[in-house]
Design a protein around this motif. Structure first.
Motif, PDB file in Angstrom:
ATOM      1  N   ILE A  53      83.453 -58.671 -44.443  1.00  0.00           N
ATOM      2  CA  ILE A  53      84.703 -59.379 -44.142  1.00  0.00           C
ATOM      3  C   ILE A  53      85.586 -59.326 -45.385  1.00  0.00           C
ATOM      4  O   ILE A  53      85.106 -59.522 -46.508  1.00  0.00           O
ATOM      5  N   ILE A  54      86.839 -59.030 -45.177  1.00  0.00           N
ATOM      6  CA  ILE A  54      87.783 -58.923 -46.296  1.00  0.00           C
ATOM      7  C   ILE A  54      88.742 -60.110 -46.243  1.00  0.00           C
ATOM      8  O   ILE A  54      89.250 -60.452 -45.177  1.00  0.00           O
ATOM      9  N   ILE A  55      88.928 -60.722 -47.399  1.00  0.00           N
ATOM     10  CA  ILE A  55      89.857 -61.856 -47.495  1.00  0.00           C
ATOM     11  C   ILE A  55      90.988 -61.454 -48.429  1.00  0.00           C
ATOM     12  O   ILE A  55      90.731 -60.972 -49.541  1.00  0.00           O
ATOM     13  N   ASN A  56      92.206 -61.668 -47.977  1.00  0.00           N
ATOM     14  CA  ASN A  56      93.363 -61.412 -48.833  1.00  0.00           C
ATOM     15  C   ASN A  56      94.057 -62.750 -49.094  1.00  0.00           C
ATOM     16  O   ASN A  56      94.367 -63.467 -48.157  1.00  0.00           O
ATOM     17  N   LEU A  57      94.238 -63.059 -50.376  1.00  0.00           N
ATOM     18  CA  LEU A  57      94.837 -64.349 -50.748  1.00  0.00           C
ATOM     19  C   LEU A  57      96.120 -64.125 -51.544  1.00  0.00           C
ATOM     20  O   LEU A  57      96.135 -63.306 -52.471  1.00  0.00           O
ATOM     21  N   LYS A  58      97.143 -64.871 -51.156  1.00  0.00           N
ATOM     22  CA  LYS A  58      98.397 -64.819 -51.917  1.00  0.00           C
ATOM     23  C   LYS A  58      98.910 -66.248 -52.087  1.00  0.00           C
ATOM     24  O   LYS A  58      99.009 -66.984 -51.092  1.00  0.00           O
ATOM     25  N   PRO A  59      99.197 -66.668 -53.319  1.00  0.00           N
ATOM     26  CA  PRO A  59      99.710 -68.036 -53.480  1.00  0.00           C
ATOM     27  C   PRO A  59     101.030 -68.212 -52.734  1.00  0.00           C
ATOM     28  O   PRO A  59     101.845 -67.274 -52.684  1.00  0.00           O
ATOM     29  N   LYS A  60     101.241 -69.393 -52.147  1.00  0.00           N
ATOM     30  CA  LYS A  60     102.527 -69.677 -51.495  1.00  0.00           C
ATOM     31  C   LYS A  60     103.616 -69.706 -52.577  1.00  0.00           C
ATOM     32  O   LYS A  60     103.311 -69.939 -53.760  1.00  0.00           O
ATOM     33  N   PRO A  61     104.876 -69.466 -52.200  1.00  0.00           N
ATOM     34  CA  PRO A  61     105.935 -69.298 -53.208  1.00  0.00           C
ATOM     35  C   PRO A  61     105.973 -70.402 -54.273  1.00  0.00           C
ATOM     36  O   PRO A  61     106.210 -70.122 -55.453  1.00  0.00           O
ATOM     37  N   GLU A  62     105.697 -71.642 -53.884  1.00  0.00           N
ATOM     38  CA  GLU A  62     105.797 -72.742 -54.852  1.00  0.00           C
ATOM     39  C   GLU A  62     104.700 -72.699 -55.926  1.00  0.00           C
ATOM     40  O   GLU A  62     104.805 -73.357 -56.952  1.00  0.00           O
TER      41      GLU A  62
END
Lengths: 87, 136
Positions: A53-62
């Motif tokens: 399983i691949i997880i992609n994480l990106k912080p929200k703009p704030e």
């Protein structure tokens, strides 16, 4: 792009990609960790439930300027392991 | 014919020129019900189409309504809704199974108690009917 075995960081697009080997990790724990991380991050879950399983994480703009992506990746792994230990 | 540039990010393909996002989902990770719930959450800000491709992945096409948010943010927001819905459904299913198991255990313990009581009564034999007719 910085690359380790399980954590791939894309500094240009500000996201980190993690690989979960399903022989080692539990689907329920991965999904629970993903849900809890959705509060502060954009999370994408894909791949195969039987293999990886691949997880992609990106912080929200704030939060985008306050987050160390490598640390975020390791934090997610730790959190998932913690949930697996609880259950 | 114009060649549109497609940006691939995680499980998303973003076509900025034609203003749509394609999100590919594995039905083994996300059940169709969870995908439909996520689409319901997205409906007020995007037009959505759901389909299956040749490798039986679920394909969701999202087109922002009016001058909505950027495609990437829309796709990522959709992924977040999906995770929340899928996990909530998984938990609901788990709780339902636990309830059924508890109910089953309760019923079994009542049956066992009743059986034990019946056995006790049989041993006591208050009506004297367990004796053989020769002994009586």
């Amino acid at each position: 792009m910085l690359k380790t075995e399980n954590i791939r960081i894309d500094k240009v697009n500000s996201h980190v990609t993690l690989n979960f080997n399903m022989d080692m990790y539990n689907y329920h724990a991965i999904l629970q960790a993903s849900k809890e991380f959705t509060e502060n991050f954009w999370v994408a879950v894909y791949g195969s439930r039987n293999d990886k399983i691949i997880i992609n994480l990106k912080p929200k703009p704030e939060f985008i300027n306050d987050v160390d992506l490598e640390e975020l990746g390791y934090e997610f792994y730790n959190y998932t392991l913690g949930l697996m230990h609880e259950t | 014919m114009k060649n549109s540039q497609i940006k691939k990010l995680a499980n998303m393909e973003l076509n900025e020129d034609e203003n749509y996002a394609i999100i590919s989902l594995n039905p083994a990770i996300f059940p169709v019900d969870a995908v439909k719930s996520a689409i319901n959450s997205a409906m007020y800000k995007a037009l959505a189409v759901i389909a299956k491709d040749s490798s039986s992945e679920i394909i969701v096409e999202l087109r922002p309504k009016g001058n909505g948010k950027g495609l990437e943010e829309l796709g990522r927001e959709f992924n977040n809704w999906l995770i929340t819905n899928a996990f909530d459904k998984l938990e609901a299913e788990k709780n339902k199974m636990e309830k059924i198991e508890t109910c089953h255990e309760d019923k079994m313990s009542i049956i066992e108690e009743n059986l034990a009581e019946l056995e006790k009564q049989a041993i006591n034999d208050p009506l004297g009917i367990s004796k053989l007719w020769k002994e009586a």
